[in-house]
Design an enzyme around this catalytic site. Structure first.
Site, PDB file in Angstrom:
ATOM      1  N   GLN A 175       0.779  -1.245   0.000  1.00 22.63           N
ATOM      2  CA  GLN A 175       0.000   0.000   0.000  1.00 22.63           C
ATOM      3  C   GLN A 175       0.813   1.299   0.000  1.00 22.63           C
ATOM      4  OE1 GLN A 175      -3.359   2.412   2.604  1.00 22.63           O
ATOM      5  NE2 GLN A 175      -3.022   0.302   3.125  1.00 22.63           N
ATOM      6  N   GLU A 223       1.280  -1.260   8.236  1.00 24.13           N
ATOM      7  CA  GLU A 223       0.480  -0.127   8.706  1.00 24.13           C
ATOM      8  C   GLU A 223       0.399   0.006  10.234  1.00 24.13           C
ATOM      9  OE1 GLU A 223      -1.507   2.387   7.114  1.00 24.13           O
ATOM     10  OE2 GLU A 223      -1.794   3.005   9.187  1.00 24.13           O
ATOM     11  N   ASP A 270       0.544   3.803   5.993  1.00 21.23           N
ATOM     12  CA  ASP A 270       0.808   3.470   4.586  1.00 21.23           C
ATOM     13  C   ASP A 270       0.519   4.648   3.665  1.00 21.23           C
ATOM     14  OD1 ASP A 270       1.718   0.910   4.894  1.00 21.23           O
ATOM     15  OD2 ASP A 270      -0.244  -0.008   4.757  1.00 21.23           O
ATOM     16  N   GLY A 290      -7.383  20.281  19.021  1.00 23.41           N
ATOM     17  CA  GLY A 290      -7.076  21.705  18.899  1.00 23.41           C
ATOM     18  C   GLY A 290      -7.579  22.486  20.106  1.00 23.41           C
ATOM     19  N   GLY A 291      -7.692  23.789  19.943  1.00 21.60           N
ATOM     20  CA  GLY A 291      -8.063  24.631  21.075  1.00 21.60           C
ATOM     21  C   GLY A 291      -9.568  24.738  21.306  1.00 21.60           C
TER      22      GLY A 291
HETATM   23  N1  CAO Z   1      11.906  -9.960  -9.328  1.00 24.92           N
HETATM   24  C1  CAO Z   1      12.599 -10.768  -8.477  1.00 24.92           C
HETATM   25  N2  CAO Z   1      12.512 -10.660  -7.134  1.00 24.92           N
HETATM   26  C2  CAO Z   1      11.703  -9.717  -6.639  1.00 24.92           C
HETATM   27  C3  CAO Z   1      10.964  -8.832  -7.459  1.00 24.92           C
HETATM   28  C4  CAO Z   1      11.087  -8.998  -8.861  1.00 24.92           C
HETATM   29  N3  CAO Z   1      10.429  -8.235  -9.721  1.00 24.92           N
HETATM   30  N4  CAO Z   1      10.246  -8.007  -6.673  1.00 24.92           N
HETATM   31  C5  CAO Z   1      10.521  -8.351  -5.402  1.00 24.92           C
HETATM   32  N5  CAO Z   1      11.395  -9.371  -5.384  1.00 24.92           N
HETATM   33  C6  CAO Z   1      11.960 -10.045  -4.209  1.00 24.92           C
HETATM   34  C7  CAO Z   1      12.932  -9.178  -3.471  1.00 24.92           C
HETATM   35  O1  CAO Z   1      14.170  -9.151  -4.126  1.00 24.92           O
HETATM   36  C8  CAO Z   1      12.971  -9.856  -2.106  1.00 24.92           C
HETATM   37  O2  CAO Z   1      13.854 -10.934  -2.170  1.00 24.92           O
HETATM   38  P1  CAO Z   1      15.040 -11.172  -1.078  1.00 24.92           P
HETATM   39  O3  CAO Z   1      14.369 -11.112   0.260  1.00 24.92           O
HETATM   40  O4  CAO Z   1      15.532 -12.535  -1.454  1.00 24.92           O
HETATM   41  O5  CAO Z   1      16.037 -10.122  -1.232  1.00 24.92           O
HETATM   42  C9  CAO Z   1      11.576 -10.463  -1.990  1.00 24.92           C
HETATM   43  O6  CAO Z   1      10.945 -10.264  -3.262  1.00 24.92           O
HETATM   44  C10 CAO Z   1      10.665  -9.914  -0.907  1.00 24.92           C
HETATM   45  O7  CAO Z   1      10.750  -8.495  -0.760  1.00 24.92           O
HETATM   46  P2  CAO Z   1      10.261  -7.850   0.625  1.00 24.92           P
HETATM   47  O8  CAO Z   1      11.105  -8.365   1.742  1.00 24.92           O
HETATM   48  O9  CAO Z   1      10.198  -6.371   0.450  1.00 24.92           O
HETATM   49  O10 CAO Z   1       8.749  -8.398   0.731  1.00 24.92           O
HETATM   50  P3  CAO Z   1       8.000  -9.051   1.994  1.00 24.92           P
HETATM   51  O11 CAO Z   1       6.683  -9.491   1.455  1.00 24.92           O
HETATM   52  O12 CAO Z   1       8.810 -10.084   2.673  1.00 24.92           O
HETATM   53  O13 CAO Z   1       7.803  -7.835   3.007  1.00 24.92           O
HETATM   54  C11 CAO Z   1       7.035  -5.613   3.620  1.00 24.92           C
HETATM   55  C12 CAO Z   1       6.786  -6.884   2.787  1.00 24.92           C
HETATM   56  C13 CAO Z   1       5.981  -4.598   3.229  1.00 24.92           C
HETATM   57  C14 CAO Z   1       6.909  -5.954   5.114  1.00 24.92           C
HETATM   58  C15 CAO Z   1       8.448  -5.081   3.311  1.00 24.92           C
HETATM   59  O14 CAO Z   1       8.579  -4.912   1.926  1.00 24.92           O
HETATM   60  C16 CAO Z   1       8.755  -3.764   4.005  1.00 24.92           C
HETATM   61  O15 CAO Z   1       9.029  -3.717   5.210  1.00 24.92           O
HETATM   62  N6  CAO Z   1       8.741  -2.662   3.252  1.00 24.92           N
HETATM   63  C17 CAO Z   1       9.070  -1.346   3.747  1.00 24.92           C
HETATM   64  C18 CAO Z   1       7.971  -0.789   4.594  1.00 24.92           C
HETATM   65  C19 CAO Z   1       6.655  -0.715   3.859  1.00 24.92           C
HETATM   66  O16 CAO Z   1       6.526  -0.174   2.789  1.00 24.92           O
HETATM   67  N7  CAO Z   1       5.636  -1.240   4.512  1.00 24.92           N
HETATM   68  C20 CAO Z   1       4.273  -0.962   4.065  1.00 24.92           C
HETATM   69  C21 CAO Z   1       3.658  -2.104   3.463  1.00 24.92           C
HETATM   70  S1  CAO Z   1       1.987  -1.718   3.130  1.00 24.92           S
HETATM   71  O17 CAO Z   1       1.207  -2.160   4.516  1.00 24.92           O
END
Ligand code: CAO
Length: 424
Positions: free
Chosen positions: A17, A139, A168, A246-247
């Site tokens: 998001q 979030e 988010d 607020g106030g």
């Molecule tokens: N091709 C190949 N690999 C891909 C890719 C693509 N097009 N797109 C993503 N990937 C891979 C990444 O390289 C990563 O691999 P490694 O862990 O091996 O390096 C993997 O997908 C997972 O990426 P991620 O760790 O970002 O995803 P997740 O689902 O495990 O975590 C989230 C999700 C949101 C917790 C994490 O991305 C995060 O903390 N983001 C920053 C904060 C944020 O934006 N949070 C809000 C989310 S909305 O509620």
């Protein structure tokens, strides 16, 4: 008519998001947003909270309007080659991967700068540098870590998260401002830069008034809080229920029908300049001159009793009748609107805040349009892309690959089997 961000090309490496809300805004302002998704699955939200089988979820469609989608496995050599070509041709990369993901993929800040020194790299992370910088964040984690949860809810209840996605979407908004600011600065410097919006920071920024109150606490009780005058104040900002930040003191009051309708309530504000009008409307004219009620300071220890009296009056009317009556006298108030009521509000469609969108696999759906209206850059909301819908178009038209190279990329598996079948 032209668009404000026409000519700006965004490499949208976002998911879930926070990042997608940012790039959607940029797309609405006219940027060409190219969403890079993993072949097969794509953005995880395509399949999360699905209400219809085999159709992209509303979660995805409502966060990814006006974008193009290319599938790319950026961990394969060919996928990396295509990503490099995209980096060279785009102005901004936006990403919200977990910390370290881009580096592990081989796209460090230094590498991106080598490929395109003018590229702006904009990131959402859960936390800024510090003890939690490597944590994954969603979030509600941000709402808790940014001070929103500890200050939301009632004094005698647990901390509470809010339905507004301040972690988010709130961070996405902050990031969008950072990006356009960096684009503006680039006009002078010609250089790209890193833009970071940490979710904790964005939530804290939105909770600014609560940090204000933390400091006021040292100088005595905060008299607009429901804890005053009979409750206890500790050493940290307490949960203030529905008190105004607020106030001007305010509270949520029952209206006619509250026994069965969970949203038959109105937010009422006892604004000082209209105190006389308030007294007249609710039939308490004696309060106008009574020294216990006549001034804001005198009213502070009696606020809950005042709200209870006003509520006796609001309970006799619907929230819309109360709204009409109070607004005749410029008394600020707000009906508690349900999502159903909002979805049925014609005026919101007229302004483009609510929009009906046609989608090839799910039919028509309702979405929130661009909340920011520019008079010279109107927003036309178009549907979110299907997974990999524009892969060939982007390879050919944006990156200038010839047919032979496109076949090579396909055969390498970098754009995925499913998308290859779809393209054939
Ligand atoms: N091709 C190949 N690999 C891909 C890719 C693509 N097009 N797109 C993503 N990937 C891979 C990444 O390289 C990563 O691999 P490694 O862990 O091996 O390096 C993997 O997908 C997972 O990426 P991620 O760790 O970002 O995803 P997740 O689902 O495990 O975590 C989230 C999700 C949101 C917790 C994490 O991305 C995060 O903390 N983001 C920053 C904060 C944020 O934006 N949070 C809000 C989310 S909305 O509620």
């Amino acid at each position: 008519m032209g668009k404000a961000l026409q000519g700006v090309r965004i490499l949208d490496f976002t998911h879930v998001q926070s990042g997608p809300t940012c790039t959607q805004l940029l797309a609405w302002f006219g940027a060409d947003v190219i969403k890079v998704e993993r072949p097969g699955e794509g953005d995880i939200t395509r399949s999360q909270l699905r209400d219809l089988p085999d159709a992209d979820s509303l979660y995805f469609t409502m966060l990814n309007h006006n974008k193009r989608s290319i599938t790319l496995d950026t961990k394969t050599p060919k996928g990396k080659e295509v990503l490099e070509a995209l980096i060279k041709t785009c102005d901004v990369m936006v990403e919200n991967f977990a910390p370290g993901v881009l580096d592990r993929m081989g796209f460090t800040w230094e590498r991106i700068q080598e490929l395109n020194p003018a590229m702006i790299v904009a990131s959402v992370k859960g936390f800024g540098p510090g003890p939690f910088e490597n944590c994954k964040v969603y979030e509600n984690v941000a709402q808790c870590a940014g001070g929103a949860a500890s200050t939301t809810g009632f004094d005698d209840g647990p901390p509470m998260v809010t339905g507004a996605q301040i972690g988010d979407s709130g961070t996405g908004l902050h990031l969008a401002l950072g990006i356009v600011t960096a684009l503006y600065q680039r006009r002078e410097t010609g250089r790209g830069q890193k833009v970071l919006a940490a979710m904790q920071d964005a939530v804290l920024n939105l909770c600014r008034v609560k940090l204000r109150d933390q400091q006021r606490l040292a100088n005595g009780p905060m008299k607009e809080y429901p804890q005053y005058p009979n409750g206890e104040f500790g050493d940290t900002v307490p949960r203030a229920g529905n008190a105004s930040g607020g106030g001007q003191p305010g509270w949520i009051l029952k209206c006619k029908g509250w026994e069965t309708d969970p949203n038959a309530y109105i937010y009422f504000i006892a604004q000082a300049p209209v105190w006389k009008s308030i007294c007249k409307v609710i039939g308490k004219e004696e309060w106008i001159t009574d020294p216990d009620y006549a001034t804001p300071v005198a009213r502070l220890p009696r606020l809950m009793q005042i709200f209870a009296t006003v509520e006796e009056w609001t309970k006799t009317l619907t929230k819309f009748e109360v709204m009409d009556l109070l607004n005749k006298y410029d008394i600020p108030c707000g009906p508690i609107l349900s999502m159903k009521e909002i979805a049925e509000d014609k005026s919101l469609y007229e302004t483009g805040t609510l929009v009906e969108v046609e989608h090839p696999t799910r039919g028509s759906y309702l979405t929130v349009g661009n909340p920011i209206k520019l008079s010279d850059s109107p927003t036309e909301v178009t549907r979110s892309p299907l997974l990999g819908e524009h892969t060939d178009e982007i390879l050919r038209e944006v990156l200038g690959f010839g047919e032979r190279e496109i076949v090579e990329i396909r055969d390498s598996g970098a754009i995925g089997v499913v998308e290859r079948l779809a393209a054939e």
